[in-house]
Design a protein around this motif. Sequence first.
Motif, PDB file in Angstrom:
ATOM      1  N   VAL A 138       0.852  -1.190   0.000  1.00 52.85           N
ATOM      2  CA  VAL A 138       0.000   0.000   0.000  1.00 52.85           C
ATOM      3  C   VAL A 138       0.886   1.237   0.000  1.00 52.85           C
ATOM      4  O   VAL A 138       2.077   1.154   0.295  1.00 52.85           O
ATOM      5  CB  VAL A 138      -0.927   0.072   1.245  1.00 52.85           C
ATOM      6  N   SER A 139       0.300   2.385  -0.300  1.00 51.61           N
ATOM      7  CA  SER A 139       1.088   3.611  -0.300  1.00 51.61           C
ATOM      8  C   SER A 139       1.224   4.123   1.128  1.00 51.61           C
ATOM      9  O   SER A 139       0.429   3.775   2.011  1.00 51.61           O
ATOM     10  CB  SER A 139       0.404   4.676  -1.152  1.00 51.61           C
ATOM     11  N   ALA A 140       2.231   4.946   1.335  1.00 54.32           N
ATOM     12  CA  ALA A 140       2.490   5.476   2.673  1.00 54.32           C
ATOM     13  C   ALA A 140       1.296   6.271   3.182  1.00 54.32           C
ATOM     14  O   ALA A 140       0.918   6.160   4.341  1.00 54.32           O
ATOM     15  CB  ALA A 140       3.745   6.342   2.645  1.00 54.32           C
ATOM     16  N   SER A 141       0.669   7.060   2.292  1.00 53.51           N
ATOM     17  CA  SER A 141      -0.409   7.922   2.780  1.00 53.51           C
ATOM     18  C   SER A 141      -1.648   7.107   3.147  1.00 53.51           C
ATOM     19  O   SER A 141      -2.343   7.429   4.109  1.00 53.51           O
ATOM     20  CB  SER A 141      -0.743   9.001   1.743  1.00 53.51           C
TER      21      SER A 141
ATOM     22  N   GLY B 159      12.713  -1.734  14.447  1.00 53.76           N
ATOM     23  CA  GLY B 159      13.858  -2.629  14.338  1.00 53.76           C
ATOM     24  C   GLY B 159      15.085  -1.852  13.909  1.00 53.76           C
ATOM     25  O   GLY B 159      15.053  -0.626  13.780  1.00 53.76           O
ATOM     26  N   TYR B 160      16.131  -2.603  13.657  1.00 45.92           N
ATOM     27  CA  TYR B 160      17.398  -1.948  13.339  1.00 45.92           C
ATOM     28  C   TYR B 160      17.304  -1.116  12.058  1.00 45.92           C
ATOM     29  O   TYR B 160      17.983  -0.099  11.925  1.00 45.92           O
ATOM     30  CB  TYR B 160      18.497  -2.997  13.199  1.00 45.92           C
ATOM     31  N   GLY B 161      16.428  -1.551  11.122  1.00 47.86           N
ATOM     32  CA  GLY B 161      16.278  -0.819   9.873  1.00 47.86           C
ATOM     33  C   GLY B 161      15.890   0.638  10.121  1.00 47.86           C
ATOM     34  O   GLY B 161      16.305   1.540   9.391  1.00 47.86           O
ATOM     35  N   LEU B 162      15.107   0.870  11.157  1.00 48.15           N
ATOM     36  CA  LEU B 162      14.716   2.228  11.526  1.00 48.15           C
ATOM     37  C   LEU B 162      15.941   3.055  11.891  1.00 48.15           C
ATOM     38  O   LEU B 162      16.097   4.199  11.471  1.00 48.15           O
ATOM     39  CB  LEU B 162      13.762   2.180  12.722  1.00 48.15           C
ATOM     40  N   ALA B 163      16.830   2.422  12.660  1.00 45.06           N
ATOM     41  CA  ALA B 163      18.021   3.137  13.098  1.00 45.06           C
ATOM     42  C   ALA B 163      18.969   3.397  11.940  1.00 45.06           C
ATOM     43  O   ALA B 163      19.576   4.461  11.842  1.00 45.06           O
ATOM     44  CB  ALA B 163      18.726   2.331  14.184  1.00 45.06           C
TER      45      ALA B 163
ATOM     46  N   LYS C  96       9.490  -1.347   4.787  1.00 43.28           N
ATOM     47  CA  LYS C  96      10.670  -2.151   4.470  1.00 43.28           C
ATOM     48  C   LYS C  96      11.196  -1.692   3.131  1.00 43.28           C
ATOM     49  O   LYS C  96      10.432  -1.269   2.264  1.00 43.28           O
ATOM     50  CB  LYS C  96      10.234  -3.620   4.391  1.00 43.28           C
ATOM     51  N   ARG C  97      12.490  -1.794   2.945  1.00 41.40           N
ATOM     52  CA  ARG C  97      13.043  -1.319   1.680  1.00 41.40           C
ATOM     53  C   ARG C  97      12.719  -2.246   0.519  1.00 41.40           C
ATOM     54  O   ARG C  97      12.529  -1.824  -0.596  1.00 41.40           O
ATOM     55  CB  ARG C  97      14.550  -1.120   1.785  1.00 41.40           C
ATOM     56  N   GLY C  98      12.671  -3.534   0.776  1.00 40.97           N
ATOM     57  CA  GLY C  98      12.356  -4.484  -0.288  1.00 40.97           C
ATOM     58  C   GLY C  98      11.950  -5.782   0.347  1.00 40.97           C
ATOM     59  O   GLY C  98      11.723  -5.855   1.547  1.00 40.97           O
ATOM     60  N   MET C  99      11.885  -6.825  -0.446  1.00 39.33           N
ATOM     61  CA  MET C  99      11.459  -8.103   0.107  1.00 39.33           C
ATOM     62  C   MET C  99      12.628  -8.922   0.664  1.00 39.33           C
ATOM     63  O   MET C  99      12.524 -10.123   0.851  1.00 39.33           O
ATOM     64  CB  MET C  99      10.711  -8.927  -0.946  1.00 39.33           C
ATOM     65  N   GLY C 100      13.748  -8.269   0.898  1.00 40.57           N
ATOM     66  CA  GLY C 100      14.919  -8.988   1.395  1.00 40.57           C
ATOM     67  C   GLY C 100      14.642  -9.652   2.733  1.00 40.57           C
ATOM     68  O   GLY C 100      13.697  -9.326   3.433  1.00 40.57           O
TER      69      GLY C 100
ATOM     70  N   PHE D 162       3.045 -12.258   3.967  1.00 42.46           N
ATOM     71  CA  PHE D 162       2.091 -12.786   2.998  1.00 42.46           C
ATOM     72  C   PHE D 162       0.715 -13.012   3.620  1.00 42.46           C
ATOM     73  O   PHE D 162      -0.180 -13.529   2.981  1.00 42.46           O
ATOM     74  CB  PHE D 162       2.634 -14.101   2.415  1.00 42.46           C
ATOM     75  N   GLN D 163       0.583 -12.618   4.893  1.00 44.20           N
ATOM     76  CA  GLN D 163      -0.706 -12.805   5.545  1.00 44.20           C
ATOM     77  C   GLN D 163      -1.732 -11.831   4.984  1.00 44.20           C
ATOM     78  O   GLN D 163      -1.385 -10.760   4.494  1.00 44.20           O
ATOM     79  CB  GLN D 163      -0.553 -12.550   7.051  1.00 44.20           C
ATOM     80  N   ASP D 164      -3.021 -12.194   5.131  1.00 45.36           N
ATOM     81  CA  ASP D 164      -4.074 -11.354   4.563  1.00 45.36           C
ATOM     82  C   ASP D 164      -4.186 -10.005   5.266  1.00 45.36           C
ATOM     83  O   ASP D 164      -4.563  -9.017   4.665  1.00 45.36           O
ATOM     84  CB  ASP D 164      -5.425 -12.079   4.649  1.00 45.36           C
ATOM     85  N   ASN D 165      -3.868  -9.979   6.552  1.00 46.66           N
ATOM     86  CA  ASN D 165      -4.015  -8.710   7.284  1.00 46.66           C
ATOM     87  C   ASN D 165      -2.756  -7.858   7.219  1.00 46.66           C
ATOM     88  O   ASN D 165      -2.609  -6.886   7.937  1.00 46.66           O
ATOM     89  CB  ASN D 165      -4.396  -8.976   8.741  1.00 46.66           C
ATOM     90  N   CYS D 166      -1.834  -8.233   6.350  1.00 48.98           N
ATOM     91  CA  CYS D 166      -0.569  -7.501   6.309  1.00 48.98           C
ATOM     92  C   CYS D 166      -0.387  -6.796   4.970  1.00 48.98           C
ATOM     93  O   CYS D 166      -0.701  -7.350   3.915  1.00 48.98           O
ATOM     94  CB  CYS D 166       0.593  -8.465   6.537  1.00 48.98           C
ATOM     95  N   ALA D 167       0.099  -5.581   5.020  1.00 43.35           N
ATOM     96  CA  ALA D 167       0.422  -4.863   3.788  1.00 43.35           C
ATOM     97  C   ALA D 167       1.795  -4.231   3.918  1.00 43.35           C
ATOM     98  O   ALA D 167       2.156  -3.740   4.988  1.00 43.35           O
ATOM     99  CB  ALA D 167      -0.626  -3.783   3.517  1.00 43.35           C
ATOM    100  N   MET D 168       2.542  -4.258   2.841  1.00 46.08           N
ATOM    101  CA  MET D 168       3.890  -3.712   2.862  1.00 46.08           C
ATOM    102  C   MET D 168       3.864  -2.251   2.420  1.00 46.08           C
ATOM    103  O   MET D 168       3.120  -1.873   1.524  1.00 46.08           O
ATOM    104  CB  MET D 168       4.806  -4.479   1.888  1.00 46.08           C
ATOM    105  N   VAL D 169       4.681  -1.430   3.065  1.00 42.96           N
ATOM    106  CA  VAL D 169       4.907  -0.075   2.572  1.00 42.96           C
ATOM    107  C   VAL D 169       6.375  -0.028   2.189  1.00 42.96           C
ATOM    108  O   VAL D 169       7.241   0.054   3.057  1.00 42.96           O
ATOM    109  CB  VAL D 169       4.604   0.985   3.651  1.00 42.96           C
ATOM    110  N   PHE D 170       6.638  -0.125   0.893  1.00 46.32           N
ATOM    111  CA  PHE D 170       8.025  -0.214   0.475  1.00 46.32           C
ATOM    112  C   PHE D 170       8.678   1.158   0.452  1.00 46.32           C
ATOM    113  O   PHE D 170       8.061   2.162   0.105  1.00 46.32           O
ATOM    114  CB  PHE D 170       8.133  -0.861  -0.917  1.00 46.32           C
ATOM    115  N   GLY D 171       9.924   1.188   0.838  1.00 48.20           N
ATOM    116  CA  GLY D 171      10.678   2.441   0.766  1.00 48.20           C
ATOM    117  C   GLY D 171      11.582   2.587   1.967  1.00 48.20           C
ATOM    118  O   GLY D 171      11.502   1.825   2.937  1.00 48.20           O
ATOM    119  N   ASP D 172      12.441   3.588   1.881  1.00 47.81           N
ATOM    120  CA  ASP D 172      13.323   3.921   2.996  1.00 47.81           C
ATOM    121  C   ASP D 172      12.480   4.463   4.153  1.00 47.81           C
ATOM    122  O   ASP D 172      11.570   5.265   3.930  1.00 47.81           O
ATOM    123  CB  ASP D 172      14.332   4.967   2.510  1.00 47.81           C
ATOM    124  N   ALA D 173      12.774   4.029   5.359  1.00 49.68           N
ATOM    125  CA  ALA D 173      11.939   4.400   6.505  1.00 49.68           C
ATOM    126  C   ALA D 173      11.803   5.914   6.646  1.00 49.68           C
ATOM    127  O   ALA D 173      10.724   6.436   6.926  1.00 49.68           O
ATOM    128  CB  ALA D 173      12.517   3.789   7.786  1.00 49.68           C
ATOM    129  N   GLN D 174      12.900   6.616   6.445  1.00 53.95           N
ATOM    130  CA  GLN D 174      12.886   8.073   6.569  1.00 53.95           C
ATOM    131  C   GLN D 174      11.904   8.690   5.562  1.00 53.95           C
ATOM    132  O   GLN D 174      11.071   9.519   5.916  1.00 53.95           O
ATOM    133  CB  GLN D 174      14.306   8.600   6.319  1.00 53.95           C
TER     134      GLN D 174
END
Lengths: 473, 109
Positions: free
Chosen positions: A299-302, A319-323, A429-433, A445-457
Motif C-alpha cells: 500500500v502507499s504510505a499515505s 527494528g534496526y532498519g529504523l536506526a 521495508k526497503r524491499g522483500m529482502g 504474505f498474511q491477509d491482514n498484512c500490507a507492505m509499505v516499500f521504501g526507505d523508513a525516513q
Amino acid sequence: MILLAYIVALSGLIASGLLVYGLKRMSSPVTAVSGIVTAGWGMLFVVAASFLQIFSVSDAAQPHIVVNVILAVLALVIGGGWAGWKGRSVAMTAMPQMVALFNGMGGGAAAAVSVIALTGPKDTGVGQLLVTVAGGLIGSMSLSGSLIAWAKLDGRMNKPIRFGGQRIVNAAVFMLTILLGVMAVAQYHQPGGGLFALLFFIGALLCGICMTVPIGGADMPVVISLYNAFTGLAVGLEGYVMADPALMIAGMVVGSAGTLLTVMMAKGMNRSITNVLFSNFGEATAATASGPQKEAKSVSASDAATTMRYASTVIIVPGYGLAVAQAQGKLYEFVKLLQAAGVDVKFAIHPVAGRMPGHMNVLLAEAGVPYDMIYDMDDINDSFADTDVALVIGANDVVNPSARTDKSSPIYGMPILNADKARQVFVIKRGMGMGYSAVQNPLFFQDNCAMVFGDAQAVLSKMVEAVKGLSAS
Amino acid sequence: MSTAMTFVIALYIFMLAAFTGYEVISRVPSILHTPLMSGSNFVHGIVVVGALGALFNASSVLEQVVGFLGVMLGAGNVVGGYVVTDRMLAMFKPSTKPAASAPASGAKS
C-alpha cells in the motif's frame, strides 16, 4: 611510607565501593544517570591515588621513576583523549561496536599487566604465575576477540569465516596455548622462559580470533557481552597477582554481572551460549527458504497513514532498519501527530531489537521518545490481538510467526512479538529482502498484512504529511 | 600471614564479589541492558590502576613499553566506557508531557 601505603590501599577500598554502588544505581532508569557519575568519581579517585605509588616503587625501578611517570601521564592522556573524543563523536547506532572496542582495550590492559608479571625479574610464586597466565589468556582473548567483533559490527568484516574441521583447529590452538602458558611458568627462572611467554601471548590472541571469526554478525552482541565478562575476570585475576583487592572486586563483579547479562541476552534470542559459540547459525536455512510463494500486498504510505490516523490503538515495532535509516526522530514526529488525533500509541521492543538488548530503547530515547511509552515484549504481547494497527519498521525476524509455528525454521522457539495478531499490520521495508537470520517471513504474505516499500525516513515523511493534510482539511 | 591464608582470602573476595555482581544485575529491566553492559565495561577499566602500578615499577625497556601500552589501553577503556555510558544514560528521561516539546531531530549522522 606506611601512611602512603594505607592511603593507596584505602583509596582502592573507597573506589571499589563507589564503583559497585554506581553499578547498582545504573540498574534502574530513575537513578541510572547518577550511577555512572558515582562510579566515575570512584575511578578518578583511585587513579589519582595510584600516583602515590611512585614514592614506594621497587629498588630496581628507582632510577627509572621519572621516565616511568612521564610515560604514565603520556599514556593516560593519549589513551583517554582518543577514547573520549571517539566516544563522544560516534553515532548512537554505532554504540555496540564502540563498547566492543573499549572492552577490547581493557582486555589488552589486563594482558599487558600479565606480560609484565610473567617476564619481569620479580620473584613471583608458581601459584601467582598460574593465575597470571590464566588472566593473560582471558585478557588476550578478550582483546583480539573484541577487535574482531568490532570489525564485524562496523561492517569491515562481513562474512563469517568457516572451514571444515574448524572446531578441531580451534581446540588444537587452545590446547597448544595452554601448554605454552604452562611452559612459560615452568621456565620462568630459565633464560628461555621469555620465549615461551611470547609464544603463549601470540597463541592467546589467536584463540580470541579463532573463537570469534565463525560467529555471524547477528550473534555479536552476545559475544561482546561475553568478552565484557572475560575482561572483568581477567582484571580480577590480575588484581590478585598485583595484590590489589580493588581490582579483584571490581573485576569479579563485572565478571559475574557480565556473565549473567550474557545469559539474559542469549535467552532473549532463544539461544544458549554454547549454541552461539559453537554452532554455525544459518547454515541449515537454505532448504527452508522455498516456502509458498504468495505475492505480498503493498500500500502507499499515505493510505497506511490514514488508516492509522483513524485507528484507536497503534503499536509500533521498531527494528534496526529504523536506526539505519536514521528515522527515529521522524517516527516520533509521526507518533505525536497520531497522539494529537487521539490515537493510543505504544512502542513494543523485542529484547534483541537493534543490535543489543536495550539498544533500540537507547535509539528511541535519543529521538526524545519518553520511556513510559515503550513496552517490553512480555508486557505488550497480549495486547496485539486487541490492537487496530501494528506498524513494523525495519524489523523482520522479531515478528516472524515461523518462530512460533514452523518447527523446521532455524529461528523456531525464539520469542517473538505477536504483531501478526493485530487487525492490520503495516510493514515498512526497503524491499522483500530477508532479515539478519536469512529466514523467509510468512507474516508479509498474511491477509491482514500490507507492505509499505521504501526507505523508513522517506516513508515516514510521507506519513507525516498525509496526517497533517488530513487534519488541515 | 601465610601464603595459603592470603590465597584463601582472595577466594573469599572473589566469591563475595561474584555474588555481588549477580545481585546487582539480576533485576534489571531489559531497556537498561546496553547501558549496563557499557557501565560494567567502564568498571573493569580499573585495570588501568594495575597497569599504572606495573609501569611505575618498570625497570627495563620491555616493561616500560608494555606498561605504557597497558596504561594507554586501560585509560581508553575508562574514558571511553564512561563517555559512552554517560551518553546512553543521558537519554533516559521520564515523560511528564509526551507531546509538548518540539521533536528533537534525533538523526545525527
